[in-house]
Design an enzyme around this catalytic site. Sequence first.
Site, short mmCIF file in Angstrom:
data_model
loop_
_atom_site.label_atom_id
_atom_site.label_comp_id
_atom_site.label_asym_id
_atom_site.label_seq_id
_atom_site.Cartn_x
_atom_site.Cartn_y
_atom_site.Cartn_z
N GLU A 46 0.85 -1.21 0.00
CA GLU A 46 0.00 0.00 0.00
C GLU A 46 0.88 1.25 0.00
OE1 GLU A 46 -3.79 -1.85 2.40
OE2 GLU A 46 -2.27 -0.82 3.58
N CYS A 84 -10.49 0.15 7.76
CA CYS A 84 -9.97 1.44 8.20
C CYS A 84 -10.54 2.61 7.41
CB CYS A 84 -8.45 1.44 8.10
SG CYS A 84 -7.81 0.89 6.50
#
Length: 683
Positions: free
Chosen positions: A327, A418
Amino acid sequence: MLPSKSFLLALGFGASLAAHAQKSDYPIQAVPFTQVKLTDNFWLPRLKTNTDVTIPASFQRCESTNRVKNFEMAAAHQGKFATTFPFDDTDIYKTIEGASYSLSVYPDAKLDAYVDELIKKVGAAQEPDGYLYTARTIDPAHPHSWAGPTRWSKERELSHELYNAGHLYEAAVAHYEATGKKTLLNIALKNADLVCSVFGPGKLSVAPGHEIVEMGLVKLYRVTGQPKYLETAKFFLYARGQYKGYDPKSTDGWKNGQYWQDDKPVVDQRVAEGHAVRAEYLYSAMADVAALTGDKQLLAAVDSIWQNMVSKKLYVTGGTGAVPAGEAFGKNYELPNTTAYNETCASVADVYWQQRMFQLHGDSKYVDVMEKVLYNGLLSGLGLDGKSFFYSNAMQIKNIQGYHDTEPARAGWFECSCCPTNLARLMPALPGYVYAERGKALYANLFVSGTTNLTVNKQKVQLTQENNYPWQGDLKFKVNPAKAGADFDLLVRIPGWARNEAVPSSLYTFEQPSSQQATIKVNGQPVTYQLQNGYAILSRKWHKGDVVDVNLPMEVRRVHANPLVKDDLGKVALQRGPVMYCAEWADNNGKTSNILVPQNASFSAGYQAGLLNGVETLTATVPVVTLGAEGTSVSTTPRTLVAIPYYAWANRGKGEMTVWFPEKLTDLDLLSQPAASGATASK
C-alpha cells in the site's frame, strides 16, 4: 533497546523543549469547524448523509463484526479475540471521533447516549495501569499472533499497540471538545501517561510501526498543556532510523525499513516512501512537532518530502500510494492506472498533512493539493449512498475476461475496514478547513457556502459565502463587521487551476494556457488585486454590507502528465474547475477503453440534476474504436463521449472506467478472449 547518548542529544529533550513549546505554534490558525455553519449545496448534503447514514452504519457494523464484543470480552478477561486484526479497536475510536464532530453540528440525544455507553465499555476494557489493547487483554496468555508475547515487543512490526493509542487520543480530544465530557479523555490520558512512562530517554525506544500516536500525543498536549506528551511525540519521531535490524542493501521495503519510514533518521528523510497512510501520518506529525518546538531540521525534512510527493508521486486525482504491494508510494513517476492503489485512508491522511503545511507556510499550493484530494481522490472513496466504500481507487477499469482490476466495485465494509471509519471522522470536520487566520489576515481557502462568526485583528466579523461551487466559478463573500471600519485583509485563494497551474509542480500541466483570469469586484466595482502566494489580498477597512465578488474561469481543461509518467504517454485527462473527470461504462455504450480524445475534440459542460445526485457532465463527439461484423477489420466511429466527475463513478454497477484517454491510435492489442468485444487503444 535503549537510545544512544548521541540520539538523546539530537532530540534536545528537557526544559528547553517545554519552555519553547509554550510559545511556538503554527503561525496560521484554522478557524474551528464549530464556528463555520454550512449552507452549501455540495458539501452540506454529504455531511448530513455522514450523520444520518455513515456513522450509524459504522457503529452497527462495529457491533455486528464483534469489534464492540472485543471490548466487552477484554473487560471480562475471558473469551477469544473475535475479529481479524489487532487494530480493529480503532474502528470504534474513529467512529466515536466522527460522531463527536457530528454532535457539535447536529445535536442528537440518542447518539450522545450511545456514545456514552460505548465509552463505558472502552473504559471497562482498560487495564489498571492504563494499557488498552483488546487483542492482548482478553487473553494475555494467548495474545493475537501479531502482538508478541509481551507488551510492545512487536510494536515496530505488527502489533499496532501505539496505533490504537493514537486513534484513541484523537477520538478523546474530539469527544471532549464536542461535548465537554472528560470520560473518554480520562481514559486516553491514563493510557498516554503509561506510554510516556514506558518510552523516552533512558527507557524503551521504538519507531511506532504504524504512525498516528505522534499526532494524538500532540493533541493531548494542546488540551492539557503537559510537555511530556509533546516530548514523547518528538521522541517517537526521532526513534526512526535507529534500528539496526534492517538490511540496508535490500530493495524490499519490509527488510530495509522503508515500508515503515524507518530506514533513515527522520531529519534525513527527503522522499515520500513506504506505506502511504503511515507516511502521511508521520509527515503530519513532523509538521506538528516542527511548529510547536521550532525544530528546523524537521521542517526542512518535511518540506523536501512534500516537494518529492507533489512533483513525482501524486495522481492527477490527488490520490497517493501507487503500489498495491505494501500500500505504498512507488518510485518516482511510478503512477500506473489499472493497478493504482490510492488508498482512501491515504487521501484522508493527505488532507491532514496539506492543512498543516499550509498552516506552516501560508502558501495556497498546499490548499490547492488539499482541494484536489477532497473533490476527487478522497470523495471517490465514498459512495453516494453513504454506506459503500472504496478501499483503493483505481484510475482505469478494463472489462476484459481474466483481467484483474485493483477494486472495480464498492463494498459496504471490509475485513480491514480502516477507510470507512476514517471517512466518518473526516467529513464532519470539513468546515474547519474553510478559513484560517494570521494577525490581520483572514484566509478564505475553500469555497463552501455558509457563515462564520470570528474575531480577526481583534475585531468581530461575520463572513458569509454564497456560491454554487464546484460547478460554477461565481463566488460571493459578504462581509459584516460588528463595527464599521474594521481593518483587516481578506485573502481569497485563487486556485492554481485558475492560474494555468494544474498542480504546483511539473508533474501535470494544462495542454494550452488560458487567457481567462480570475476577476474580483468589491461592491460592484472591479479591483486590481495583488497576488501573493496564490492569494488575492484585499486590504481595506470593511463596513457592514460590503460584498466581494470573485469570478473563476470554469473552462474544460486538457491535462497532460510529465513524459516520465510512462503510463500516461500520449494520453489526456479532463478537468473543469477543481473536478477531475472520467468516462464510465453506463454513459458510453458499455465501454470506455476504446475511446479516443483527439486534440480537436470540443467539450461542452452541462448540469444534470437527475444524474448521480446532481453533477456537471462534459460531452464531446470523439472517435471510438470498433470492430467489423466478422471481427477482421478495425475502424473508428464518431460517438458522444459523456464524462462524469471521477468521484461519482461506480455508483451504478460494475463496468469499465477510465480517467486517461489516448489522443490518437498508435497501436492495437489483439485480444483473443471472448469478453473483449473490441480492440483496445494503447500506447
